[in-house]
Design a protein around this motif. Structure first.
Motif, PDB file in Angstrom:
ATOM      1  N   GLU A   1       4.116 -30.223  -2.090  1.00 15.01           N
ATOM      2  CA  GLU A   1       3.210 -29.910  -0.986  1.00 15.01           C
ATOM      3  C   GLU A   1       2.952 -28.406  -0.908  1.00 15.01           C
ATOM      4  O   GLU A   1       1.825 -27.965  -0.643  1.00 15.01           O
ATOM      5  CB  GLU A   1       3.794 -30.409   0.337  1.00 15.01           C
TER       6      GLU A   1
ATOM      7  N   GLY B   1       0.576 -34.905  -3.748  1.00 14.37           N
ATOM      8  CA  GLY B   1       1.188 -36.169  -4.142  1.00 14.37           C
ATOM      9  C   GLY B   1       1.672 -36.148  -5.583  1.00 14.37           C
ATOM     10  O   GLY B   1       1.146 -35.416  -6.422  1.00 14.37           O
ATOM     11  N   ARG B   2       2.680 -36.940  -5.849  1.00 15.74           N
ATOM     12  CA  ARG B   2       3.186 -37.101  -7.213  1.00 15.74           C
ATOM     13  C   ARG B   2       2.540 -38.346  -7.809  1.00 15.74           C
ATOM     14  O   ARG B   2       2.572 -39.422  -7.191  1.00 15.74           O
ATOM     15  CB  ARG B   2       4.709 -37.240  -7.221  1.00 15.74           C
TER      16      ARG B   2
ATOM     17  N   PRO C   1      -4.117 -37.830  -3.710  1.00 13.07           N
ATOM     18  CA  PRO C   1      -3.696 -37.048  -2.541  1.00 13.07           C
ATOM     19  C   PRO C   1      -3.132 -35.690  -2.921  1.00 13.07           C
ATOM     20  O   PRO C   1      -2.256 -35.587  -3.787  1.00 13.07           O
ATOM     21  CB  PRO C   1      -2.605 -37.927  -1.929  1.00 13.07           C
TER      22      PRO C   1
END
Length: 471
Positions: A302, A447-448, A444
């Motif tokens: 993030e 996001g991963r 996203p």
């Protein structure tokens, strides 16, 4: 990574695409060589400061050493001795070398060798602050109080001699072990204070991963992440402190050239706040951008995504020259202060002119006419060379990414989404460390995801991925 068709891979294509010079004009090189021969005459009578135990901190193997420092802890605060290579000693204003240096603007670094601003006989020889060698310098002495605020600034021409050449990891190891070299034993204390000042000023620091292209020893290339340790940050603060001190001298004198960046508008700040909310990052209204960014864990996906978004706040940097009334913009929003380039004259054109201004101001002399005459042209010259250096950096990185990933089309990788668009995103892959475009919907930020390599074109220097849909 293996070579292709048994041939070593190099960056000749990048050099050709951007028409990078391969050598110095004979007349410019002759001037540089003559300056080395006549060094003693050119250096002249100046202060002898060779007793100062200065040291250098640079990447391993560096030869173009611009700065040497000695940090003293004193009863009432600190004293920073900061010696900067004195190119004004060797470059004749208006000469053939001066013309070539102005044409180049700065040293361009490529993984297989640099395109130097000055001939190596100067940049890696007579002007470089190599250990054990007496060198001419612009020697800064900056006194600071116990809180790390400057109380007195002075710069003059002096002879110096570095007593040791260190690298960042080596210095960090000695500090961690509690055995720092005496010349930089006070660097952590002053460095931490200056970092605290930076956050309070509103300096924006983006701890994005730095990709480093290195040789694999077999004619190919590797990609790694370059770690930035505390010594990196503290050493950078000494350079920034000197640059801010130079800007103060210039502004007070009404003549100079500053590195400037306008403040981001409220719309950009609000956009970043929305981005932080979408990433689940807490950002109290009472905290500045600098405070919020300094609180993030750079290892968090993030955080990486928000750092990328925050780069939008740093657009529009340039150079502002003035001689007389101060310009409307004198500060650099990314640093939260007025700032001037003076600490890397071996590698950057503008620093030589900035140094001459500060030397004249501190000596109570008029700024040389040749410096004043060049001021109007410097912003455009530096802007052009900055743009070129950025393009070359990107081309080299793109080329290395394509080489490293060639032969791995179809393989899957773990990735972090840095910046999402309608049907694609910019993603960061950790192994090998690559930043590239990825096709896919609803990606996203922060996001991963799992991605598949679609293409690694070593001719066009492009790689592309697609999101792997989980079953």
């Amino acid at each position: 990574m293996d070579t292709q068709d048994g041939a070593a891979l190099d960056f000749a294509g990048v050099r050709a695409e951007f028409d990078l010079p391969t050598q110095f004009p004979a007349a410019a090189l002759a001037e540089a060589e003559l300056a080395v021969v006549e060094r003693d005459r050119l250096v002249g009578d100046r202060e002898d400061a060779t007793d100062l135990p200065l040291v250098t901190i640079d990447p391993p193997g560096s030869k173009d050493l611009d700065q040497a420092l000695y940090v003293e802890a004193r009863e009432n605060g600190f004293r920073l001795h900061y010696a900067i290579a004195d190119l004004g000693t060797f470059v004749e204003p208006g000469g053939r070398l001066d013309a070539e240096v102005q044409k180049r603007g700065q040293t361009i670094y490529l993984p297989d060798g640099n395109v130097p601003l000055h001939p190596p006989v100067l940049s890696e020889g007579a002007a470089s602050l190599l250990p054990g060698q007496v060198r001419p310098s612009a020697l800064w002495t900056i006194d600071l109080d116990k809180e790390g605020e400057p109380t007195q600034i002075h710069v003059r021409r002096a002879l110096v001699r570095s007593i040791a050449q260190f690298d960042y990891d080596g210095v960090q190891a000695t500090i961690d072990a509690g055995t720092p070299h005496p010349s930089i034993a006070a660097l952590p204390a002053l460095g931490r204070l200056r970092r605290e000042h930076a956050v309070r000023r509103g300096a924006v620091e983006l701890q994005l991963p730095e990709q480093d292209v290195g040789t694999d020893g077999n004619g190919g290339w590797t990609l790694t992440l370059r770690p930035r340790n505390a010594v990196d940050a503290w050493n950078a603060e000494m350079s920034l402190l000197t640059g801010m001190s130079a800007a103060k001298l210039m502004i007070d004198a009404g003549v100079g050239v500053l590195r400037t960046l306008p403040e981001p508008d409220e719309g950009a700040i609000e956009w970043l706040r929305r981005s932080a909310r979408s990433l689940g990052i807490s950002w109290p209204r009472t905290d500045s951008v600098a405070v919020m960014l300094s609180s993030l864990d750079p290892r968090s996906p993030e955080s990486l995504a928000l750092y990328v978004d925050a780069t939008r706040l740093l657009r529009g940097a340039g150079y502002t020259a003035f001689d007389g009334p101060l310009p409307e913009l004198t500060t650099h929003a990314g640093l939260g202060a007025a700032y001037a380039h003076v600490t890397a004259p071996l590698r950057r054109l503008v620093d030589r002119f900035g140094a001459e201004i500060c030397l004249a101001v501190c000596a109570g002399k008029d700024v040389p006419d040749w410096v004043r005459a060049a001021l109007p042209e410097l912003p455009a010259l530096m802007g052009a060379s900055d743009a070129l250096a950025s393009k070359v950096d990107k081309a080299c990185l793109d080329q290395a990414e394509a080489w490293v990933l060639a032969g791995r089309v179809g393989q899957e990788f773990d990735a972090v989404v840095l910046r999402a668009e309608a049907n694609s995103a910019e993603v960061f892959i950790t192994d090998p460390p690559v930043i590239a475009k990825c096709a896919g919907e609803s990606l996203p930020e922060g996001g991963r995801i799992r991605v598949r390599l679609l293409d690694a074109d070593t001719v066009k220097r492009k790689v592309s991925f697609e999101k792997v849909e989980m079953q």
